[in-house]
Design a protein around this motif. Structure first.
Motif, short mmCIF file in Angstrom:
data_model
loop_
_atom_site.label_atom_id
_atom_site.label_comp_id
_atom_site.label_asym_id
_atom_site.label_seq_id
_atom_site.Cartn_x
_atom_site.Cartn_y
_atom_site.Cartn_z
N ALA A 73 0.81 -1.22 0.00
CA ALA A 73 0.00 0.00 0.00
C ALA A 73 0.84 1.27 0.00
CB ALA A 73 -0.94 0.00 1.21
N ASP A 74 2.11 1.17 0.44
CA ASP A 74 2.95 2.36 0.50
C ASP A 74 3.68 2.63 -0.82
OD1 ASP A 74 4.44 0.03 0.73
OD2 ASP A 74 5.98 0.95 2.01
N GLN A 75 3.46 1.80 -1.84
CA GLN A 75 4.08 1.99 -3.15
C GLN A 75 3.06 2.50 -4.16
OE1 GLN A 75 7.26 1.72 -3.49
NE2 GLN A 75 7.85 0.49 -1.71
N GLU A 76 3.56 3.08 -5.24
CA GLU A 76 2.69 3.54 -6.33
C GLU A 76 1.95 2.34 -6.94
OE1 GLU A 76 3.12 5.35 -10.85
OE2 GLU A 76 4.73 5.70 -9.39
N LEU B 89 -3.16 -5.44 -11.26
CA LEU B 89 -2.49 -4.59 -10.27
C LEU B 89 -1.04 -4.39 -10.69
CD1 LEU B 89 -2.19 -3.25 -7.39
CD2 LEU B 89 -1.55 -5.55 -6.59
N THR B 90 -0.63 -3.15 -10.89
CA THR B 90 0.77 -2.83 -11.13
C THR B 90 1.29 -2.03 -9.95
OG1 THR B 90 0.48 -2.80 -13.54
CG2 THR B 90 2.44 -1.73 -12.65
N VAL B 91 2.38 -2.50 -9.36
CA VAL B 91 3.02 -1.82 -8.24
C VAL B 91 4.41 -1.38 -8.70
CG1 VAL B 91 3.86 -2.03 -5.87
CG2 VAL B 91 1.75 -3.20 -6.56
N THR B 92 4.74 -0.11 -8.49
CA THR B 92 5.99 0.44 -9.00
C THR B 92 6.77 1.13 -7.90
OG1 THR B 92 4.91 0.85 -11.14
CG2 THR B 92 7.01 1.98 -10.73
N ALA B 93 8.06 0.77 -7.79
CA ALA B 93 8.99 1.43 -6.89
C ALA B 93 10.12 2.04 -7.73
CB ALA B 93 9.55 0.43 -5.87
N ALA B 94 11.08 2.65 -7.06
CA ALA B 94 12.16 3.32 -7.80
C ALA B 94 12.99 2.35 -8.62
CB ALA B 94 13.06 4.08 -6.81
N ASP B 95 13.22 1.15 -8.09
CA ASP B 95 14.12 0.23 -8.76
C ASP B 95 13.49 -1.11 -9.11
OD1 ASP B 95 13.85 -0.50 -6.11
OD2 ASP B 95 15.98 -0.97 -5.80
N LEU C 291 1.94 -13.33 -12.79
CA LEU C 291 2.85 -12.38 -12.15
C LEU C 291 4.05 -12.10 -13.06
CD1 LEU C 291 3.92 -10.76 -9.66
CD2 LEU C 291 5.04 -12.90 -8.95
N ASN C 292 4.36 -10.81 -13.25
CA ASN C 292 5.58 -10.40 -13.94
C ASN C 292 6.32 -9.41 -13.04
OD1 ASN C 292 5.64 -11.25 -17.09
ND2 ASN C 292 3.53 -11.01 -16.39
N VAL C 293 7.62 -9.63 -12.86
CA VAL C 293 8.45 -8.78 -12.01
C VAL C 293 9.68 -8.35 -12.80
CG1 VAL C 293 9.69 -8.59 -9.82
CG2 VAL C 293 7.74 -10.15 -10.01
N GLU C 294 10.08 -7.08 -12.62
CA GLU C 294 11.31 -6.58 -13.24
C GLU C 294 11.99 -5.64 -12.25
OE1 GLU C 294 12.01 -5.39 -17.67
OE2 GLU C 294 11.47 -3.54 -16.61
N ALA C 295 13.32 -5.63 -12.27
CA ALA C 295 14.07 -4.77 -11.34
C ALA C 295 15.38 -4.34 -11.99
CB ALA C 295 14.34 -5.52 -10.04
N ASP C 296 16.04 -3.42 -11.32
CA ASP C 296 17.32 -2.91 -11.84
C ASP C 296 18.42 -3.95 -11.76
OD1 ASP C 296 16.08 -0.52 -12.33
OD2 ASP C 296 17.15 0.63 -10.80
#
Length: 467
Positions: free
Chosen positions: A408-411, A418-424, A440-445
């Motif tokens: 809930a604290d993320q965009e 549901l798409t949840v987005t953080a900085a990285d 589920l699809n996940v991507e990160a730096d």
């Protein structure tokens, strides 16, 4: 079949953007006949009850066991309204779209795409290959089918027409890869058709190129005796990857059952991310059409958006689903659209998706370079990703709500699931429209962050409910 049974069947079969289910248990000839008649009326192909002449509908089918009977029943329903049927017989879905666009006729493709062999389905479009989804005619067709369509006094006719030759010519011309063009090298290409419709179209199209082709499972067989026709599952790419390595090939191409999706394997036998293919084609199309709009869906890599912007284009993010994306392409005038599921859409191809056109773009990029495919696509593969992870859950909405609450604290956004987005990092969790799955699809730096987020979300998905 009585109205109640038909209504119950269609309630199960009608999805967001096509008709799909077990056949003949759910989708049988009675259902197909009723849908065919309703489709002819909905698209204006049916004869006017006052005596006006009818139009025509183009019908194609894949190689599934029940497809010929379903196609025949569709034709019976269509012609009962006074409309004619132009049958193109065995076809890929993008061949059907080509015929609909080229001949300006509404069309129905009999296929369940990548679904198991016991399923079948219908993909429908208006004249010019314009999409039909639940909210753009499919629900109305189902309602009309249940209500019943009275036959006209004079039935329409069924004629057969070849679409493969013109289709093969068109797709090669669009990419400019026909024999005699300027190339740096002659490619060795392995094609895995999974006994689906790629076995029909790939030989016809690639024969127009100066390439060496090695085929796997090109024989049309709707029982899929070698492996399922779903290249999104890594297990179904193993044979292609091995063949590429053994043959010393430059590239491998894997098609799904109706051959509207294509997955690409590089010279090492490694999968090229569909997001990387999307970014590559976007860059190529924007060189031809500077400043245009390009669509990408919610689960494509961040690299896709970056490449579109770097290439001078305007990126537009969309939900998943072919009829939704085609409608958005029409609205925005986009030159190209790509999905991480391996669907690629082209404005010059009636806004329709074509796995073969995408494959030809990859081959064209390769023949214009001395570099192996792995190096060509390296600039487009920027971030570690999980790939699509499917989970069967009892209550997808409840699981999604649980995941949303945990972050809930993320965009967050709900464009599609549901798409949840953080900085990285970011992830998307959405329900399948064609199967009882949560995807589920996940991507990160970096890999470590991606694995951490992936495992945390999967733990939430599979968390047992409190008694």
């Amino acid at each position: 079949m009585d109205q109640q049974t038909l209504a119950e069947r269609l309630a199960v079969l009608v999805k967001s953007y096509d008709v799909r289910g077990a056949s003949p248990q759910e989708l049988d000839t009675d259902v197909a006949r009723a849908v065919g008649a309703a489709f002819a009326v909905e698209t204006g192909a049916a004869a006017d009850p006052a005596g006006g002449g009818g139009g025509a509908v183009v019908v194609g089918h894949d190689m599934r066991v029940t497809s010929p009977q379903i196609a025949e029943a569709l034709a019976e329903g269509i012609t009962s309204t006074g409309a004619d049927v132009v049958s193109i017989g065995l076809a890929s879905t993008d061949m059907l779209y080509f015929a609909s666009g080229e001949w300006d006729l509404p069309g129905i493709m009999v296929t369940a795409s990548h679904n198991p062999s016991g399923d079948n389905g219908l993909k429908l479009c208006r004249a010019g290959a314009r999409p039909i989804g639940r909210d753009t005619g499919l629900s109305a067709i189902a309602d009309r089918a249940v209500a019943g369509v009275a036959p006209t006094g004079s039935a329409g006719a069924v004629t057969e027409r070849d679409a493969l030759t013109a289709y093969a010519q068109r797709v090669t011309e669009l990419v400019g890869v026909e024999q005699g063009g300027a190339t740096r090298r002659r490619l060795k290409v392995v094609v895995d058709a999974a006994n689906g419709m790629g076995g029909l179209i790939a030989p016809a199209v690639l024969a127009r190129l100066d390439v060496e082709v090695h085929g796997l499972y090109l024989e049309l067989d709707g029982t899929f005796p070698n492996h399922p026709a779903n290249p999104l599952d890594p297990a179904n790419l193993v044979d292609l990857q091995a063949a590429v390595r053994e043959q010393g090939a430059d590239v491998g191409l894997a098609f799904d059952g109706d051959a509207d999706r294509c997955f690409v394997v590089d010279e090492r036998g490694e999968l090229v991310s569909p997001s990387a293919v999307t970014a590559m084609i976007a860059a190529r199309e924007l060189r031809k059409h500077p400043g245009e709009t390009v669509l990408h869906n919610v689960i494509t890599s961040r690299a896709v958006r970056e490449v579109i912007v770097e290439s001078g284009g305007t990126p537009v993010r969309t939900p998943v689903g072919h009829s939704l994306i085609k409608a958005e392409m029409a609205r925005t005038g986009a030159v190209f659209g790509g999905e991480h599921s391996g669907h690629y859409y082209f404005r010059d191809f009636f806004l329709a998706d074509s796995g073969m056109l995408a494959a030809l773009h990859v081959l064209a990029a390769m023949t214009a370079s001395d570099d192996p495919l792995s190096e060509i696509v390296a600039e487009f593969e920027r971030y570690p990703s999980s790939g699509e992870l499917n989970s069967r859950v009892a209550d997808a909405a409840a699981v999604t709500a649980r995941v949303a609450a945990a972050y809930a604290d993320q965009e967050q956004d709900r464009l599609d699931g549901l798409t949840v987005t953080a900085a990285d990092w970011w992830f998307n969790l959405r329900s399948s429209q064609t199967e009882p799955l949560l995807r589920l699809n996940v991507e990160a730096d970096d890999e470590e962050t991606m694995v951490s987020v992936r495992d945390a979300v999967l733990t939430l998905i599979h968390q047992e409910e409190s008694p």
